[in-house]
Design an enzyme around this catalytic site. Structure first.
Site, PDB file in Angstrom:
ATOM      1  N   CYS A  45      86.616  38.224 -43.705  1.00  0.00           N
ATOM      2  CA  CYS A  45      86.814  39.311 -44.672  1.00  0.00           C
ATOM      3  C   CYS A  45      86.837  40.645 -43.911  1.00  0.00           C
ATOM      4  CB  CYS A  45      85.725  39.281 -45.746  1.00  0.00           C
ATOM      5  SG  CYS A  45      84.195  40.104 -45.274  1.00  0.00           S
ATOM      6  N   ASP A  72      76.893  41.911 -71.659  1.00  0.00           N
ATOM      7  CA  ASP A  72      75.801  41.040 -72.089  1.00  0.00           C
ATOM      8  C   ASP A  72      74.890  41.838 -73.011  1.00  0.00           C
ATOM      9  OD1 ASP A  72      74.242  38.819 -72.418  1.00  0.00           O
ATOM     10  OD2 ASP A  72      73.647  38.614 -70.320  1.00  0.00           O
ATOM     11  N   ASP A 110      71.156  36.274 -77.947  1.00  0.00           N
ATOM     12  CA  ASP A 110      70.623  34.913 -78.017  1.00  0.00           C
ATOM     13  C   ASP A 110      69.222  34.876 -77.411  1.00  0.00           C
ATOM     14  OD1 ASP A 110      71.914  35.634 -75.596  1.00  0.00           O
ATOM     15  OD2 ASP A 110      71.825  33.562 -74.902  1.00  0.00           O
ATOM     16  N   CYS A 125      83.148  34.770 -40.759  1.00  0.00           N
ATOM     17  CA  CYS A 125      83.991  35.048 -41.921  1.00  0.00           C
ATOM     18  C   CYS A 125      85.108  35.997 -41.497  1.00  0.00           C
ATOM     19  CB  CYS A 125      83.117  35.688 -43.003  1.00  0.00           C
ATOM     20  SG  CYS A 125      83.996  36.429 -44.358  1.00  0.00           S
TER      21      CYS A 125
HETATM   22  N1  GUN Z   1      72.221  35.840 -68.469  1.00  0.00           N
HETATM   23  C1  GUN Z   1      71.729  34.760 -67.818  1.00  0.00           C
HETATM   24  N2  GUN Z   1      71.368  33.788 -68.694  1.00  0.00           N
HETATM   25  C2  GUN Z   1      71.641  34.258 -69.927  1.00  0.00           C
HETATM   26  C3  GUN Z   1      71.501  33.703 -71.229  1.00  0.00           C
HETATM   27  O1  GUN Z   1      71.045  32.585 -71.438  1.00  0.00           O
HETATM   28  N3  GUN Z   1      71.920  34.502 -72.276  1.00  0.00           N
HETATM   29  C4  GUN Z   1      72.431  35.757 -72.074  1.00  0.00           C
HETATM   30  N4  GUN Z   1      72.820  36.463 -73.137  1.00  0.00           N
HETATM   31  N5  GUN Z   1      72.565  36.293 -70.857  1.00  0.00           N
HETATM   32  C5  GUN Z   1      72.176  35.547 -69.803  1.00  0.00           C
HETATM   33 ZN    ZN Z   2      82.799  38.470 -44.492  1.00  0.00          ZN
END
Ligand code: GUN
Ligand code: ZN
Length: 469
Positions: free
Chosen positions: A277, A90, A125, A275
């Site tokens: 796991c 990201d 963005d 659970c």
């Molecule tokens: N992570 C959570 N929401 C967003 C978003 O709108 N844009 C980006 N780039 N990362 C995110």
């Molecule tokens: Zn678990």
């Protein structure tokens, strides 16, 4: 550009697909655990062993740490993190939305992602929050789109994501998506939705995501930014989301919160670990609470249930029973039910994408009455052309003499030609006692049929007492 996304199976707007990247092909829908490059709660090689095919990390955090930055450039991201599968990065846009400002230009952070060999890079963005003024949503979208055009023109070897913004304005979301589909991107994340999910605004989430999907068309892979709680996977996948990122497994673990597909438990309020796991098999609740490794163990459990739910979603898509899963999952929270109803109201869109081959229709709850198949019957029932005396009955022993047409009757569908009774969806498994929603819908469909055939004379013989008792 070769086709990097292939759709193998479909159910509702959901699908099982294959996304090809420089570090391998993954099957979607897929959950990408978020890896914090500073202090991963679960080391990335362990994530791989637990069943995560792909991870996501934040290039901005790496970029801001001089030591990590140099290592990432020299060794590459995969070596730095110790993960051999595909890694998405990201851009720091989320930090931008939280802190209002970040210390790097859009071009710089994108080129950095290319330099460290991200498999899917994300341009910077602007994640516009819900409910802002239209002017703000439009002007921020314009800035995002200018950056996207610039990003799309750059030389690259990996995949490039195209975030879709537009706040809670559905027309802006659809427009942003139409703009995006004409640009050479590979993955389309729907962004700015974390505040909707945090506030349980699933109805608005459905509006935003379905608008973006309509603008994009069905062939592009879609990522739902910030959707990491397993409770939401079925609903999001049913809308056609293919990629999910989970910081939730770690964030919730840090707050002693135990994820399940039904919601979130607080460890101190629980009595058991419901659970199977490895963590929950090997520890009692008390052992887990007293363990110095509590947060790490809980993070593991949280991730196991999330990965397992993703497999369940895939199995349901493959089986053609995703709606059944939705009805179950959306009973975890009243607002989820609102979300499902909202999706049900999009039946025409769902139906246009839905595959024909399905597992048997199970009528499980009043929400089954608004399944796309039922709505399809409602829309098409006026195509049945009838003349003369028509009998509508749910009694296979009924005396049919003197009738030009005999139609069977089954809530929620209403009347249908008996020769279709063994075919989908009329071969549905329905409860012995129909509920109000099913009877109402069947009555509406009957009325549509009668209005479409004003010259026919209808006789309705139902064991209706049995139906509603
Ligand atoms: N992570 C959570 N929401 C967003 C978003 O709108 N844009 C980006 N780039 N990362 C995110
Ligand atoms: Zn678990």
């Amino acid at each position: 550009m070769p086709d990097r996304f292939e759709i193998l199976h479909k159910d509702l707007a959901g699908r099982i697909g294959r996304l090809s990247t420089l570090h391998g092909t993954i099957e979607t829908p897929a959950l990408m655990p978020v890896v914090n490059p500073h202090l991963p709660l679960i080391p990335p090689d362990e994530l791989e062993k637990m069943g995560a095919d792909m991870v996501i990390t934040n290039s901005y955090i790496i970029h801001q740490d001089p030591d990590l930055r140099i290592q990432a450039i020299e060794r590459g991201l995969h070596d730095l993190l110790g993960f051999s599968g595909p890694i998405m990065t990201d851009s720091g846009a989320f930090q931008l939305s939280v802190y209002g400002d970040i210390d790097v230009s859009p071009l710089e952070i994108l080129n950095f992602q290319f330099a460290i060999k991200s498999d899917i890079a994300v341009p910077l963005d602007i994640p516009t929050p819900p409910d802002v003024t239209r002017e703000r949503a439009e002007s921020e979208l314009q800035i995002t789109e200018e950056r996207l055009v610039q990003a799309a023109s750059l030389e690259r070897s990996g995949l490039l994501a195209c975030p879709i913004q537009g706040s809670t304005y559905t027309d802006l979301r659809e427009k942003a998506a139409r703009f995006a589909r004409d640009l050479p991107f590979d993955v389309y994340p729907v962004g700015g939705v974390v505040p909707l999910m945090e506030a349980y605004r699933y109805r608005d989430l459905v509006d935003v995501v379905t608008s973006a999907k309509k603008g994009l068309g069905s062939g592009r892979p879609v990522h739902l930014f910030g959707a990491g709680h397993p409770m939401i996977f079925a609903l999001a996948a049913a809308m056609g989301c293919d990629l999910f990122d989970s910081a939730a497994y770690a964030l919730f673990a840090r707050q002693d919160r135990y994820l399940t597909v039904h919601g979130t438990g607080k460890l101190e309020e629980m009595s058991y670990l419901p659970c199977c796991c490895p963590v929950c098999q090997e520890h009692t609740l008390k052992e887990l609470m007293d363990s110095p490794e509590k947060t790490k163990l809980l993070a593991r459990h949280n991730l196991y249930v999330s990965l397992q739910e993703m497999k369940q979603v895939k199995e349901s898509i493959r089986e053609g029973s995703l709606w059944d899963l939705l009805e179950t999952r959306c009973r975890s929270h009243p607002r989820m039910l609102d979300g499902l109803k909202r999706l049900g109201a999009q039946s025409q869109w769902l139906e246009s994408l839905d595959s024909a081959g399905k597992s048997t229709f199970f009528y499980l709850s009043p929400e089954s009455a608004s399944r796309p198949e039922v709505m399809r019957c409602a829309r098409r029932i006026d195509r049945i052309s009838l003349q003369g005396n028509v009998l509508i009955t749910d009694d296979s022993q009924a005396d049919t003499s003197g009738f030009a047409h005999v139609l069977h009757f089954k809530p929620p569908f209403g009347p249908y030609p008996p020769e279709l009774s063994e075919t989908y969806p009329f071969n549905a498994e329905v409860p012995e006692k129909a509920d109000d929603a099913a009877i109402n819908q069947a009555a509406i469909n009957t009325e549509f049929m009668m209005r479409a055939n004003p010259d026919a004379r209808f006789c309705i013989r139902l064991k209706i007492g049995d139906l509603i008792k």
